[in-house]
Scaffold this motif. Structure first.
Motif, PDB file in Angstrom:
ATOM      1  N   UNK A  37       1.073  10.669  -5.434  1.00 46.14           N
ATOM      2  CA  UNK A  37       1.652  11.452  -5.996  1.00 46.14           C
ATOM      3  C   UNK A  37       0.523  12.465  -6.950  1.00 46.14           C
ATOM      4  N   UNK A  38      -0.190  12.418  -7.691  1.00 45.61           N
ATOM      5  CA  UNK A  38      -1.218  13.040  -9.208  1.00 45.61           C
ATOM      6  C   UNK A  38      -2.283  13.309  -8.066  1.00 45.61           C
ATOM      7  N   UNK A  39      -2.536  12.885  -6.935  1.00 49.66           N
ATOM      8  CA  UNK A  39      -4.014  12.979  -6.861  1.00 49.66           C
ATOM      9  C   UNK A  39      -4.029  14.671  -5.504  1.00 49.66           C
ATOM     10  N   UNK A  40      -5.592  15.250  -5.834  1.00 49.74           N
ATOM     11  CA  UNK A  40      -5.081  16.165  -4.744  1.00 49.74           C
ATOM     12  C   UNK A  40      -5.505  15.696  -3.221  1.00 49.74           C
ATOM     13  N   UNK A  41      -4.754  16.271  -2.155  1.00 56.46           N
ATOM     14  CA  UNK A  41      -5.418  16.275  -1.072  1.00 56.46           C
ATOM     15  C   UNK A  41      -5.818  16.035   0.292  1.00 56.46           C
ATOM     16  N   UNK A  42      -7.471  16.058  -0.930  1.00 60.58           N
ATOM     17  CA  UNK A  42      -8.459  14.610  -0.310  1.00 60.58           C
ATOM     18  C   UNK A  42      -7.995  13.491  -0.158  1.00 60.58           C
ATOM     19  N   UNK A  43      -7.368  13.158  -1.141  1.00 56.51           N
ATOM     20  CA  UNK A  43      -7.344  11.842  -0.968  1.00 56.51           C
ATOM     21  C   UNK A  43      -6.092  10.889  -1.293  1.00 56.51           C
ATOM     22  N   UNK A  44      -5.124  11.649  -0.635  1.00 59.24           N
ATOM     23  CA  UNK A  44      -3.401  11.496  -1.138  1.00 59.24           C
ATOM     24  C   UNK A  44      -3.270  10.484   0.618  1.00 59.24           C
ATOM     25  N   UNK A  45      -3.546  11.301   1.239  1.00 53.42           N
ATOM     26  CA  UNK A  45      -3.773   9.508   2.942  1.00 53.42           C
ATOM     27  C   UNK A  45      -4.249   8.418   2.294  1.00 53.42           C
ATOM     28  N   UNK A  46      -5.538   8.892   1.319  1.00 52.19           N
ATOM     29  CA  UNK A  46      -6.038   7.053   1.518  1.00 52.19           C
ATOM     30  C   UNK A  46      -5.165   6.066   0.447  1.00 52.19           C
ATOM     31  N   UNK A  47      -4.194   6.772  -0.680  1.00 56.07           N
ATOM     32  CA  UNK A  47      -3.678   6.075  -1.345  1.00 56.07           C
ATOM     33  C   UNK A  47      -2.222   6.165  -0.661  1.00 56.07           C
ATOM     34  N   UNK A  48      -1.786   6.922  -0.194  1.00 54.04           N
ATOM     35  CA  UNK A  48      -0.568   6.015   0.860  1.00 54.04           C
ATOM     36  C   UNK A  48      -1.004   5.497   1.621  1.00 54.04           C
ATOM     37  N   UNK A  49      -1.557   5.256   2.784  1.00 49.98           N
ATOM     38  CA  UNK A  49      -1.860   4.593   3.586  1.00 49.98           C
ATOM     39  C   UNK A  49      -2.043   2.872   3.183  1.00 49.98           C
ATOM     40  N   UNK A  50      -3.061   3.106   1.184  1.00 48.56           N
ATOM     41  CA  UNK A  50      -3.125   1.579   1.518  1.00 48.56           C
ATOM     42  C   UNK A  50      -1.938   0.795   0.861  1.00 48.56           C
ATOM     43  N   UNK A  51      -0.809   2.319  -0.216  1.00 43.93           N
ATOM     44  CA  UNK A  51       0.291   1.636  -0.354  1.00 43.93           C
ATOM     45  C   UNK A  51       1.486   0.817   0.537  1.00 43.93           C
ATOM     46  N   UNK A  52       1.351   1.588   2.281  1.00 44.49           N
ATOM     47  CA  UNK A  52       2.209   0.909   3.140  1.00 44.49           C
ATOM     48  C   UNK A  52       1.738   0.115   2.797  1.00 44.49           C
ATOM     49  N   UNK A  53       0.417  -0.464   3.703  1.00 45.91           N
ATOM     50  CA  UNK A  53      -0.206  -1.508   3.711  1.00 45.91           C
ATOM     51  C   UNK A  53      -0.403  -2.643   2.549  1.00 45.91           C
ATOM     52  N   UNK A  54      -0.009  -2.290   2.032  1.00 48.36           N
ATOM     53  CA  UNK A  54       0.640  -3.207   0.731  1.00 48.36           C
ATOM     54  C   UNK A  54       2.120  -3.795   1.122  1.00 48.36           C
ATOM     55  N   UNK A  55       3.315  -2.931   0.766  1.00 48.60           N
ATOM     56  CA  UNK A  55       4.384  -3.424   1.255  1.00 48.60           C
ATOM     57  C   UNK A  55       4.718  -4.180   2.294  1.00 48.60           C
ATOM     58  N   UNK A  56       3.899  -3.277   3.323  1.00 49.66           N
ATOM     59  CA  UNK A  56       4.667  -3.868   4.322  1.00 49.66           C
ATOM     60  C   UNK A  56       3.809  -5.438   4.429  1.00 49.66           C
ATOM     61  N   UNK A  57       2.484  -5.796   4.291  1.00 49.67           N
ATOM     62  CA  UNK A  57       1.654  -6.886   4.209  1.00 49.67           C
ATOM     63  C   UNK A  57       3.220  -7.724   2.690  1.00 49.67           C
ATOM     64  N   UNK A  58       2.900  -7.252   1.767  1.00 50.40           N
ATOM     65  CA  UNK A  58       3.371  -8.346   1.376  1.00 50.40           C
ATOM     66  C   UNK A  58       5.055  -8.165   1.865  1.00 50.40           C
ATOM     67  N   UNK A  59       6.221  -8.010   2.426  1.00 49.16           N
ATOM     68  CA  UNK A  59       7.248  -7.769   2.760  1.00 49.16           C
ATOM     69  C   UNK A  59       7.231  -8.820   4.059  1.00 49.16           C
ATOM     70  N   UNK A  60       5.875  -8.988   4.920  1.00 43.74           N
ATOM     71  CA  UNK A  60       5.540  -9.901   6.079  1.00 43.74           C
ATOM     72  C   UNK A  60       5.362 -10.943   5.530  1.00 43.74           C
ATOM     73  N   UNK A  61       4.621 -11.232   3.999  1.00 39.39           N
ATOM     74  CA  UNK A  61       4.446 -12.170   4.101  1.00 39.39           C
ATOM     75  C   UNK A  61       5.166 -13.436   3.355  1.00 39.39           C
ATOM     76  N   UNK A  62       6.397 -12.405   2.431  1.00 41.28           N
ATOM     77  CA  UNK A  62       7.841 -12.613   1.770  1.00 41.28           C
ATOM     78  C   UNK A  62       8.707 -13.330   2.855  1.00 41.28           C
ATOM     79  N   UNK A  63       8.469 -12.837   3.783  1.00 43.70           N
ATOM     80  CA  UNK A  63       9.124 -13.256   5.639  1.00 43.70           C
ATOM     81  C   UNK A  63       9.012 -14.678   5.784  1.00 43.70           C
ATOM     82  N   UNK A  64       7.352 -14.925   6.021  1.00 45.61           N
ATOM     83  CA  UNK A  64       7.409 -16.166   6.333  1.00 45.61           C
ATOM     84  C   UNK A  64       7.059 -16.927   5.852  1.00 45.61           C
ATOM     85  N   UNK A  65       6.793 -16.704   4.275  1.00 49.07           N
ATOM     86  CA  UNK A  65       6.996 -18.135   3.328  1.00 49.07           C
ATOM     87  C   UNK A  65       8.207 -18.175   3.407  1.00 49.07           C
ATOM     88  N   UNK A  66       9.289 -17.658   3.411  1.00 50.18           N
ATOM     89  CA  UNK A  66      10.592 -18.111   3.482  1.00 50.18           C
ATOM     90  C   UNK A  66      10.979 -18.647   4.030  1.00 50.18           C
TER      91      UNK A  66
END
Length: 288
Positions: A37-66
């Motif tokens: 949300x703080x960077x120029x448009x050229x960098x924004x998709x990369x940070x958003x994609x990394x954030x989505x992958x981190x949250x999705x991986x964290x939730x998935x890992x949480x589920x299967x650890x449980x």
């Protein structure tokens, strides 16, 4: 035949580790979204994609650890790997859709509601698709009302997390938001598990099989390695840790704080000198 279910075969170990995984993925994802949300448009998709992958991986890992602590008496459990990994893809994809909506439309109003709803449905879809990938001599049955409560918790948690990402209040705020998000996501998981009952097929003598931990551990290596890599990216980005704006701040939009431009000291000095000269010339009569 009704089966006996144990969701805490290792006591509180698996719930606590699962909660930490959800917090880790949430913290990394929120910091990446805040950075986007703080960077120029050229960098924004990369940070958003990394954030989505981190949250999705964290939730998935949480589920299967449980799920390592989940067992059914007399019915060894196996996992369908394509469907299990498909649940990871669904989580990352739907979380990504929600994050990109907020990242480009702002963390307020309709965009926040839409993004939070899609992200929450992604979390719930990951959970129940992962459960559908379990194979044993029986079938799962769910209480519809409790399932609905678990989905509502997932949507509320996702909306709150995306709102927190849009506030950009520094590292401590994001840590607190990730702790709350981890608690909500873990609560959603165990609420969904509370809706579960098992109907075993009458096959006679109970059979033995591999433990859930032995089956799931190899599948968790990849997402855990990715979370570690994302953590390294966050740690070595100085602007990310402090939550300070980039040298090219994003344009002002609802939900994205505006950051006033601070001129360079040398440029400020030149501006003051120019103003003094202009003021002096305006007071000096022109020669005719």
């Amino acid at each position: 035949m009704h089966g006996t279910v144990d969701g805490f075969s290792y006591g509180l170990v698996t719930p606590l580790v699962a909660y930490l995984m959800a917090c880790l993925g949430g913290a990394l994802g929120l910091r990446c979204t805040t950075r986007a949300l703080l960077v120029a448009h050229s960098w924004r998709p990369g940070w958003l994609a990394l954030g989505a992958a981190a949250i999705g991986s964290g939730i998935w890992t949480m589920h299967f650890v449980a799920m390592m602590g989940f067992s059914v008496a007399g019915a060894p459990i196996h996992y369908d790997k394509p469907m299990t990994y498909a649940s990871l893809g669904v989580a990352v994809l739907m979380v990504g859709v929600g994050i990109f909506i907020v990242g480009y439309r702002g963390a307020t109003g309709t965009a926040l509601f839409t993004g939070g709803t899609i992200t929450g449905l992604g979390i719930a879809s990951m959970h129940y698709l992962g459960m559908a990938g379990m194979r044993f001599d029986g079938k799962f049955e769910y209480n519809t009302l409790t399932v609905g409560v678990s989905v509502a918790i997932a949507m509320a948690a996702a909306t709150a997390a995306l709102w927190a990402a849009g506030q950009v209040r520094g590292f401590v705020w994001s840590v607190g938001a990730s702790l709350v998000m981890g608690l909500a996501v873990t609560g959603m998981h165990y609420t969904g598990m509370a809706a579960l009952s098992v109907d075993l097929h009458a096959t006679g003598t109970p059979s033995a099989g591999d433990s859930p931990a032995g089956l799931l551990a190899p599948m968790l290596i990849g997402p855990l390695a990715f979370l570690c890599l994302a953590g390294v990216v966050v740690m070595f980005d100085p602007l990310m840790v402090m939550g300070k704006p980039d040298w090219n701040p994003a344009e002002h939009k609802p939900g994205v704080p505006a950051h006033p431009h601070t001129p360079h000291p040398a440029g400020l000095a030149r501006l003051r000198t120019r103003r003094k000269v202009t003021h002096h010339e305006s007071r000096t009569p022109q020669n005719r």
